[in-house]
Design a protein around this motif. Sequence first.
Motif, PDB file in Angstrom:
ATOM      1  N   MET A   1       0.839  -1.199   0.000  1.00  0.00           N
ATOM      2  CA  MET A   1       0.000   0.000   0.000  1.00  0.00           C
ATOM      3  C   MET A   1       0.874   1.249   0.000  1.00  0.00           C
ATOM      4  O   MET A   1       1.840   1.351   0.768  1.00  0.00           O
ATOM      5  CB  MET A   1      -0.910   0.021   1.241  1.00  0.00           C
ATOM      6  CG  MET A   1      -1.862   1.226   1.262  1.00  0.00           C
ATOM      7  SD  MET A   1      -2.926   1.234   2.726  1.00  0.00           S
ATOM      8  CE  MET A   1      -1.741   1.586   4.012  1.00  0.00           C
ATOM      9  N   SER A   2       0.552   2.184  -0.875  1.00  0.00           N
ATOM     10  CA  SER A   2       1.320   3.422  -0.990  1.00  0.00           C
ATOM     11  C   SER A   2       0.555   4.572  -0.334  1.00  0.00           C
ATOM     12  O   SER A   2      -0.635   4.760  -0.591  1.00  0.00           O
ATOM     13  CB  SER A   2       1.576   3.748  -2.469  1.00  0.00           C
ATOM     14  OG  SER A   2       2.228   4.983  -2.599  1.00  0.00           O
ATOM     15  N   VAL A   3       1.246   5.308   0.519  1.00  0.00           N
ATOM     16  CA  VAL A   3       0.648   6.465   1.199  1.00  0.00           C
ATOM     17  C   VAL A   3       1.340   7.724   0.685  1.00  0.00           C
ATOM     18  O   VAL A   3       2.564   7.855   0.817  1.00  0.00           O
ATOM     19  CB  VAL A   3       0.824   6.359   2.724  1.00  0.00           C
ATOM     20  CG1 VAL A   3       0.199   7.577   3.409  1.00  0.00           C
ATOM     21  CG2 VAL A   3       0.206   5.069   3.243  1.00  0.00           C
ATOM     22  N   PRO A   4       0.613   8.684   0.109  1.00  0.00           N
ATOM     23  CA  PRO A   4       1.226   9.881  -0.492  1.00  0.00           C
ATOM     24  C   PRO A   4       1.651  10.916   0.560  1.00  0.00           C
ATOM     25  O   PRO A   4       1.113  12.023   0.609  1.00  0.00           O
ATOM     26  CB  PRO A   4       0.118  10.414  -1.396  1.00  0.00           C
ATOM     27  CG  PRO A   4      -1.142  10.002  -0.701  1.00  0.00           C
ATOM     28  CD  PRO A   4      -0.843   8.659  -0.077  1.00  0.00           C
ATOM     29  N   ILE A   5       2.613  10.541   1.393  1.00  0.00           N
ATOM     30  CA  ILE A   5       3.042  11.433   2.479  1.00  0.00           C
ATOM     31  C   ILE A   5       3.656  12.716   1.919  1.00  0.00           C
ATOM     32  O   ILE A   5       3.286  13.826   2.319  1.00  0.00           O
ATOM     33  CB  ILE A   5       4.055  10.709   3.389  1.00  0.00           C
ATOM     34  CG1 ILE A   5       3.389   9.495   4.049  1.00  0.00           C
ATOM     35  CG2 ILE A   5       4.595  11.658   4.453  1.00  0.00           C
ATOM     36  CD1 ILE A   5       4.330   8.634   4.850  1.00  0.00           C
ATOM     37  N   LYS A   6       4.597  12.566   1.002  1.00  0.00           N
ATOM     38  CA  LYS A   6       5.306  13.735   0.458  1.00  0.00           C
ATOM     39  C   LYS A   6       4.330  14.672  -0.267  1.00  0.00           C
ATOM     40  O   LYS A   6       4.363  15.890  -0.070  1.00  0.00           O
ATOM     41  CB  LYS A   6       6.414  13.285  -0.495  1.00  0.00           C
ATOM     42  CG  LYS A   6       7.233  14.427  -1.100  1.00  0.00           C
ATOM     43  CD  LYS A   6       8.393  13.866  -1.889  1.00  0.00           C
ATOM     44  CE  LYS A   6       9.232  14.992  -2.500  1.00  0.00           C
ATOM     45  NZ  LYS A   6       8.536  15.682  -3.586  1.00  0.00           N
ATOM     46  N   ALA A   7       3.469  14.092  -1.111  1.00  0.00           N
ATOM     47  CA  ALA A   7       2.523  14.909  -1.870  1.00  0.00           C
ATOM     48  C   ALA A   7       1.574  15.656  -0.936  1.00  0.00           C
ATOM     49  O   ALA A   7       1.230  16.819  -1.180  1.00  0.00           O
ATOM     50  CB  ALA A   7       1.729  14.032  -2.837  1.00  0.00           C
ATOM     51  N   THR A   8       1.156  14.999   0.127  1.00  0.00           N
ATOM     52  CA  THR A   8       0.250  15.635   1.085  1.00  0.00           C
ATOM     53  C   THR A   8       0.941  16.782   1.810  1.00  0.00           C
ATOM     54  O   THR A   8       0.360  17.863   1.987  1.00  0.00           O
ATOM     55  CB  THR A   8      -0.246  14.604   2.119  1.00  0.00           C
ATOM     56  OG1 THR A   8      -0.902  13.528   1.429  1.00  0.00           O
ATOM     57  CG2 THR A   8      -1.217  15.244   3.096  1.00  0.00           C
ATOM     58  N   MET A   9       2.190  16.570   2.220  1.00  0.00           N
ATOM     59  CA  MET A   9       2.941  17.620   2.906  1.00  0.00           C
ATOM     60  C   MET A   9       3.153  18.828   1.994  1.00  0.00           C
ATOM     61  O   MET A   9       3.088  19.976   2.433  1.00  0.00           O
ATOM     62  CB  MET A   9       4.284  17.082   3.384  1.00  0.00           C
ATOM     63  CG  MET A   9       4.187  16.078   4.516  1.00  0.00           C
ATOM     64  SD  MET A   9       5.792  15.388   4.991  1.00  0.00           S
ATOM     65  CE  MET A   9       6.594  16.816   5.716  1.00  0.00           C
ATOM     66  N   GLU A  10       3.390  18.569   0.728  1.00  0.00           N
ATOM     67  CA  GLU A  10       3.679  19.656  -0.206  1.00  0.00           C
ATOM     68  C   GLU A  10       2.440  20.480  -0.563  1.00  0.00           C
ATOM     69  O   GLU A  10       2.565  21.582  -1.114  1.00  0.00           O
ATOM     70  CB  GLU A  10       4.318  19.097  -1.481  1.00  0.00           C
ATOM     71  CG  GLU A  10       5.744  18.606  -1.245  1.00  0.00           C
ATOM     72  CD  GLU A  10       6.347  17.951  -2.472  1.00  0.00           C
ATOM     73  OE1 GLU A  10       5.569  17.499  -3.355  1.00  0.00           O
ATOM     74  OE2 GLU A  10       7.587  17.879  -2.559  1.00  0.00           O
ATOM     75  N   LYS A  11       1.253  19.950  -0.257  1.00  0.00           N
ATOM     76  CA  LYS A  11       0.033  20.728  -0.473  1.00  0.00           C
ATOM     77  C   LYS A  11      -0.090  21.859   0.540  1.00  0.00           C
ATOM     78  O   LYS A  11      -0.800  22.831   0.306  1.00  0.00           O
ATOM     79  CB  LYS A  11      -1.193  19.812  -0.380  1.00  0.00           C
ATOM     80  CG  LYS A  11      -1.339  18.852  -1.562  1.00  0.00           C
ATOM     81  CD  LYS A  11      -2.566  17.970  -1.404  1.00  0.00           C
ATOM     82  CE  LYS A  11      -2.696  16.999  -2.570  1.00  0.00           C
ATOM     83  NZ  LYS A  11      -3.875  16.098  -2.419  1.00  0.00           N
TER      84      LYS A  11
END
Length: 329
Positions: A1-11
């Motif tokens: 399972m992939s969790v978009p941690i980086k993308a979420t932080m960059e928002k």
Amino acid sequence: MSVPIKATMEKVPGGMMLIPLLIGAVLGTFAPDSAKFFGSFTGALFTGGTTILAVFYVCMGASIDIKATPYILKKGGVLFGSKVLFAIIIGVIAGRFLGELPIDGGLLSGLSVLAILAALNDTNGGMYMALMGQYGKPKDVAAYSVMTLESGPFLTMVTLGVAGLSAFPWQALVGAIIPLLLGAILGALDPAMRKFLSSAAPVLIPFFALALGFGLNLGQVLNAGLLGVALGLFVLIAGGAVLFFADKLTGGSGIAGLAAATTAGNAATVPMLVAAANPAYAPAAGPATVLVAASVVVTAIGCPLMVAWYAKRLRTKEAVASPEVTAAV
């Protein structure tokens, strides 16, 4: 399972800096002894902010291109000089009323010359380059290579001295800029080293932010409130006006000046570094860090909106003035 941690932080505006900073503040507020309890590498991760920052500034220095073209030197030099000169003027004025210590009561509680100068002195390079890439020219983007000289506590230390406040021993001033110069020399000597070191700089941001946050207390964060927003608006509006007219006076459209009216994420580290070099600023360092972090968020949100509005206004004026539109009318 992939969790978009980086993308979420960059928002989140400045998320790579602000989210780890908040996590560190939570730990520092509710588990202040955790660094001692775990010790070893975990303790170093929570408390080793200065060491991580030293490496960060070497990597930042490597991104400076000392072979920049005359246009880049002119554009970057004007923006850099205008920002520093404005900070010096504000520092001299504020220093007459505040001194080294922060205000300890009322609506302005926590405000200090250190907070104001740290917020003014360092531009959000990533935002500047992104905005100029969209609304400016490639060589305008490259002008940030000159503005990277703002990074670190050196300019803030100098400005505080010029403002007539507590000065710093020459060793502290030189020591504050050596890592940046070292990186610049390595990058100039070897393009491969420039690419290697400069690409590592973003990776270090969340780590020194975590350590920085660990030294904060969330009570201070809540107290920043509207004052932090006001500081950010001051950087955006007052600082933006100075940079706008400086850009216009040197033949620019003004967009580059507005795009530089921000506070860099790593500027939040400056108060602690300044206090480490001169203990007279220790009482101001904690509140200043929080206020500067608030300025980072406010300018990160407001600057793109301001630049987009002005760029649209310019396009409208150019369309009205063009022969095709005139003929049609």
